[in-house]
Design an enzyme around this catalytic site. Structure first.
Site, mmCIF file in Angstrom:
data_model
loop_
_atom_site.group_PDB
_atom_site.id
_atom_site.type_symbol
_atom_site.label_atom_id
_atom_site.label_comp_id
_atom_site.label_asym_id
_atom_site.label_seq_id
_atom_site.Cartn_x
_atom_site.Cartn_y
_atom_site.Cartn_z
ATOM 1 N N GLU A 175 0.736 -1.255 -0.087
ATOM 2 C CA GLU A 175 -0.141 0.057 0.047
ATOM 3 C C GLU A 175 0.948 1.209 -0.047
ATOM 4 O O GLU A 175 0.488 2.316 -0.550
ATOM 5 C CB GLU A 175 -0.893 0.003 1.333
ATOM 6 C CG GLU A 175 -2.180 -0.984 1.162
ATOM 7 C CD GLU A 175 -3.186 -0.773 -0.044
ATOM 8 O OE1 GLU A 175 -3.080 0.691 -0.468
ATOM 9 O OE2 GLU A 175 -3.389 -1.760 -0.545
ATOM 10 N N TYR A 191 8.873 10.531 -4.640
ATOM 11 C CA TYR A 191 8.096 10.850 -3.313
ATOM 12 C C TYR A 191 8.836 9.987 -2.148
ATOM 13 O O TYR A 191 8.131 9.169 -1.366
ATOM 14 C CB TYR A 191 6.382 10.238 -3.555
ATOM 15 C CG TYR A 191 5.815 10.858 -4.461
ATOM 16 C CD1 TYR A 191 5.287 12.097 -4.303
ATOM 17 C CD2 TYR A 191 5.870 10.299 -5.748
ATOM 18 C CE1 TYR A 191 4.409 12.802 -5.301
ATOM 19 C CE2 TYR A 191 5.053 10.787 -6.767
ATOM 20 C CZ TYR A 191 4.648 12.185 -6.818
ATOM 21 O OH TYR A 191 3.935 12.710 -7.667
ATOM 22 N N TYR A 230 -7.570 5.985 4.315
ATOM 23 C CA TYR A 230 -7.633 4.953 3.196
ATOM 24 C C TYR A 230 -6.802 3.704 3.390
ATOM 25 O O TYR A 230 -7.213 2.662 3.333
ATOM 26 C CB TYR A 230 -7.450 5.610 1.756
ATOM 27 C CG TYR A 230 -6.732 4.575 0.885
ATOM 28 C CD1 TYR A 230 -7.624 3.329 0.411
ATOM 29 C CD2 TYR A 230 -5.407 4.453 0.542
ATOM 30 C CE1 TYR A 230 -7.288 2.496 -0.464
ATOM 31 C CE2 TYR A 230 -4.867 3.406 0.009
ATOM 32 C CZ TYR A 230 -5.622 2.429 -0.842
ATOM 33 O OH TYR A 230 -5.195 1.286 -1.482
ATOM 34 N N ASP A 272 -8.942 4.658 -2.790
ATOM 35 C CA ASP A 272 -8.203 5.471 -3.098
ATOM 36 C C ASP A 272 -8.548 5.876 -4.536
ATOM 37 O O ASP A 272 -9.619 6.343 -4.617
ATOM 38 C CB ASP A 272 -7.020 4.256 -3.737
ATOM 39 C CG ASP A 272 -7.600 3.340 -4.622
ATOM 40 O OD1 ASP A 272 -8.467 3.454 -5.097
ATOM 41 O OD2 ASP A 272 -6.630 2.511 -4.994
ATOM 42 N N CYS A 310 -19.692 -3.073 -18.191
ATOM 43 C CA CYS A 310 -19.152 -3.115 -16.833
ATOM 44 C C CYS A 310 -20.240 -3.680 -15.901
ATOM 45 O O CYS A 310 -21.493 -3.495 -15.968
ATOM 46 C CB CYS A 310 -19.483 -1.503 -16.572
ATOM 47 S SG CYS A 310 -18.791 -1.016 -14.801
#
Length: 329
Positions: free
Chosen positions: A33, A78, A116, A134, A198
């Site tokens: 994650e 990051y 989250y 997310d 979908c």
């Protein structure tokens, strides 16, 4: 409500095989994650394996040095994620939560873990009834609910979290979260979603109203800030060079780079060897190799053999420069 049966049938027949889906090991799920924040699965997969192999238990990660963690993270960007990962591992061990905390209240205390990520870990590792919303899920929810409120504002996040709670299958939260996240990742995509096929098209308000292509809505983006970076690579006849570790609270905190002088404008920089775009900044960089008999004495710099430079965690911009040259000595 949504048709969970149709969603789960689609998921079981279409899901990607990902290693962190084949485990309920909370530590490994947490690693995935954190790595997959701001990172595509294809790129993140290699890093996940590296961390699992190098730090198989949370204690191994906690006992590592920050330089070891940053070097393993190198190139992923990051970098605050890597620092928070390391801090969180130390917190888990010091609080006696190893191999991993089992309560939401403890998980969300970990550095780098928000609502989250905590919900994702709790549902995937423990099948606990928490939603995991997310960016992919926000896109699905915005279309299912035909909601044009920007999802990246405080009010928008609150609304979409409420939608996520309302739609959550509390009997099968692991399966529900996995399926709806996968739907957003590979089916309900930003560009050309295949709405007629979908599994949730019968529940989708945006599909019914013809607004799918308009959703989701983001708040206006902040213009990129331009910065002009002049790097000097000092080399002596013995093949030694200087490296500097970034200490200030800025981009690439704690990463290593060549001595830097930041310029005020493109005119002062003179030429641009590389352009590197970050989330909020556009970097214009110039690299000059300077051969000297004696390396200068510069603040906060260390002397290393140029040949050992890849033993240090470097910024992606520095790596791009190194990839573009042959050994300069």
């Amino acid at each position: 409500m949504i048709n969970h049966s149709a969603l789960y049938h689609w998921y079981e027949s279409s899901k990607r095989e990902l290693p962190w889906r084949d485990t309920t090991n909370a530590y490994r799920i947490w690693l995935s994650e954190i790595i997959l924040q701001q990172t595509r699965v294809q790129q993140g997969m290699d890093y996940w394996w590296r961390f699992v192999e190098r730090f198989p238990q949370v204690e191994d990660l906690a006992n590592a040095t920050e330089d070891e963690v940053m070097l393993l993270w190198q190139g992923l960007g990051y970098y605050s994620r890597a620092r928070n990962l390391h801090k969180a591992a130390k917190l888990i061990v010091s609080n006696g939560w190893a191999p991993f905390p089992t309560r939401f209240e403890d998980v969300i205390q970990l550095p780098g873990v928000g609502e989250y990520t905590a919900g994702a870990i709790m549902s995937f590792a423990y099948n606990a009834p928490y939603p995991a919303a997310d960016g992919n899920v926000y896109r699905v929810l915005s279309r299912l609910m035909d909601c044009d409120e920007p999802f990246d504002t405080t009010a928008g996040k609150k609304r979409f979290r409420q939608y996520a709670w309302e739609l959550l299958d509390r009997e099968q939260p692991r399966l529900h979260n996995s399926a709806i996240m996968e739907l957003g990742a590979i089916f309900c995509t930003p560009g050309q979603p295949d709405c007629p096929h979908c599994p949730l098209s019968g529940n989708c308000r945006a599909y019914a109203s013809g607004t799918v292509s308009l959703l989701p809505v983001r708040k206006p983006r902040t213009p990129l800030k331009d910065r002009y970076l002049h790097y000097t690579i000092y080399l002596n006849p013995d093949g030694f060079t200087l490296l500097h570790q970034r200490k200030e609270k800025d981009i690439w905190h704690h990463l290593w780079e060549f001595p830097l002088a930041e310029c005020a404008s493109s005119e002062e920089l003179g030429r641009e060897d590389f352009r590197h775009v970050l989330s909020h900044q556009r970097l214009h960089a110039k690299f000059d190799i300077c051969r000297v008999n004696d390396l200068p004495t510069l603040p906060d710099c260390i002397t290393i053999p140029f040949s050992s430079i890849h033993e240090y965690a470097l910024s992606r911009l520095t790596l791009r420069f190194l990839e573009s040259i042959e050994q300069p000595y």
